[in-house]
Design an enzyme around this catalytic site. Structure first.
Site, PDB file in Angstrom:
ATOM      1  N   CYS A 112     -14.852  62.664 -42.165  1.00  0.00           N
ATOM      2  CA  CYS A 112     -14.355  61.483 -42.892  1.00  0.00           C
ATOM      3  C   CYS A 112     -13.965  61.807 -44.336  1.00  0.00           C
ATOM      4  O   CYS A 112     -13.296  61.004 -44.989  1.00  0.00           O
ATOM      5  CB  CYS A 112     -15.380  60.371 -42.867  1.00  0.00           C
ATOM      6  SG  CYS A 112     -15.886  59.937 -41.213  1.00  0.00           S
ATOM      7  N   HIS A 236     -14.608  55.466 -49.068  1.00  0.00           N
ATOM      8  CA  HIS A 236     -14.477  55.576 -47.612  1.00  0.00           C
ATOM      9  C   HIS A 236     -15.044  54.294 -46.993  1.00  0.00           C
ATOM     10  O   HIS A 236     -16.119  53.835 -47.353  1.00  0.00           O
ATOM     11  CB  HIS A 236     -15.252  56.801 -47.127  1.00  0.00           C
ATOM     12  CG  HIS A 236     -15.348  56.891 -45.639  1.00  0.00           C
ATOM     13  ND1 HIS A 236     -14.273  56.656 -44.819  1.00  0.00           N
ATOM     14  CD2 HIS A 236     -16.391  57.177 -44.818  1.00  0.00           C
ATOM     15  CE1 HIS A 236     -14.650  56.807 -43.556  1.00  0.00           C
ATOM     16  NE2 HIS A 236     -15.929  57.111 -43.534  1.00  0.00           N
ATOM     17  N   ASN A 266     -14.422  51.724 -39.374  1.00  0.00           N
ATOM     18  CA  ASN A 266     -14.422  53.068 -39.945  1.00  0.00           C
ATOM     19  C   ASN A 266     -13.364  53.899 -39.217  1.00  0.00           C
ATOM     20  O   ASN A 266     -13.509  54.185 -38.033  1.00  0.00           O
ATOM     21  CB  ASN A 266     -15.817  53.670 -39.760  1.00  0.00           C
ATOM     22  CG  ASN A 266     -15.915  55.092 -40.294  1.00  0.00           C
ATOM     23  OD1 ASN A 266     -14.912  55.704 -40.673  1.00  0.00           O
ATOM     24  ND2 ASN A 266     -17.118  55.625 -40.325  1.00  0.00           N
TER      25      ASN A 266
END
Ligand code: ACO
Length: 311
Positions: A112, A236, A266
């Site tokens: 990520c 994020h 996500n």
């Protein structure tokens, strides 16, 4: 030489999967998902759309936005944990489809935090005058590595892609400072186990809260700025509680935290460029604004950038 963002593009699949849809698929509730994560819905790509398709569409828009053609691109970096196949890379697949004949191409793996790593790799090439224009893409089809039988992870993820063209910008604009890091001892907390994502949610949560806050503070200090200089924080988009914790650590007002987690979930390496895209579209970033981007991911990895918006 200052290096910044010349154009942004994105792609999100049309299909929306809401928390209420998930309630019908597994033992979960909209209330649990919303209060624990902030997620309300996510996008899911269809069987005919893979990671490279989403990367391609996002890249076409980013090039158009930058006013450049594919042949102006010197290097393509795609951050992804869900490539179409082990090789060739997603970057090579889109190089051909875009017609970016002059470009070198590679995928980059930092989970990520991959987009943050990609931005900084691109910055180095441009700053050193090796390359001029670099396409950096985050693209993920996480639905294909999601275990739909495991409610503790299945509710968290979504599909999508975001792309930026990076290149030289005027003095004082663009990337002001960065931080990248890794801690491989945390590999066991977030990884792909056979076909699926496996995660120790509590450990990742603790790490993320600590690291996101710390990295955001570090890039602000390195840039010689204070928290009062920050106009927007784009972390994020994994979990609203983690994002709020980094905002509080920086001591920022609530409206300076930019959120897309409620609508996309996500999306791993795509989450930061997708958020950048929407933030600009909504007029949240004006020329000269200071924007802090900060990500974390499997590895464990992390990365942060302080950026002065504009060319
Ligand atoms: N629906 C309903 N109940 C659930 C669900 C669900 N989808 N998932 C878990 N539960 C239950 C658990 O079984 C547990 O029940 P129990 O108390 O009876 O045992 C209870 O909810 C609490 O579970 P926890 O795992 O302790 O819940 P927590 O508050 O820690 O939240 C979460 C879980 C949201 C995953 C949190 O730990 C988190 O966000 N961690 C970080 C995850 C993250 O950011 N990952 C990043 C992934 S990849 C990346 O971006 C790098």
């Amino acid at each position: 030489m200052s290096v910044g963002i010349l154009g942004i593009g994105r792609y999100v699949p049309d299909r929306v999967l809401t928390n209420f849809d998930l309630e019908k698929m597994m033992d979960t509730s909209d209330e649990w998902i919303r209060t624990r994560t902030g997620i309300e819905e996510r996008r899911i790509a269809d069987d005919n759309t893979d990671t490279s398709d989403m990367a391609y569409h996002a890249s076409v828009e980013a090039l158009e936005d930058a006013g450049l053609s594919a042949e102006d691109i010197d290097l393509i970096i795609v951050a992804t944990v869900t490539p179409d196949m082990a090789f060739p890379s997603v970057a090579c697949l889109i190089q051909d489809r875009l017609g970016a004949k002059r470009a070198a191409a590679m995928d980059l793996g930092a989970a990520c935090a991959g987009f943050m790593y990609g931005m900084i790799v691109a910055q180095q090439f441009i700053e050193n005058k090796v390359y001029k224009n670099i396409l950096v893409v985050g693209s993920e089809k996480l639905s294909k590595i999601t275990n739909w039988e495991d409610r503790s992870t299945a509710v968290l993820f979504g599909d999508g892609a975001g792309a930026v063209v990076m290149g030289p910008v005027s003095e004082g604009k663009g990337i002001l400072s960065f931080e990248l890091g890794a801690d491989g001892s945390g590999a066991k907390d977030l990884y792909q186990d056979g076909p699926y994502i496996a995660m120790n949610g509590r450990e990742v949560f603790k790490f993320a809260v600590r690291q996101m806050g710390e990295s955001a503070v570090n890039v602000i200090n390195k840039a010689g700025l204070t928290k009062d200089d920050i106009d927007l924080l784009i972390p994020h988009q994994a979990n609203i509680r983690i994002m709020e914790a980094s905002r509080e650590r920086l001591g920022l007002e609530e409206d300076k935290l930019y959120k897309t987690v409620h609508k996309y979930g996500n999306t791993s390496s795509s989450s930061i460029p997708l958020a950048l895209y929407d933030a600009r579209k909504e007029g949240k970033m004006k020329d000269g604004d200071v924007v802090v981007l900060v990500g974390f991911g499997g590895g464990l990895t992390w990365g942060a950038v302080a950026l002065r918006w504009g060319k």
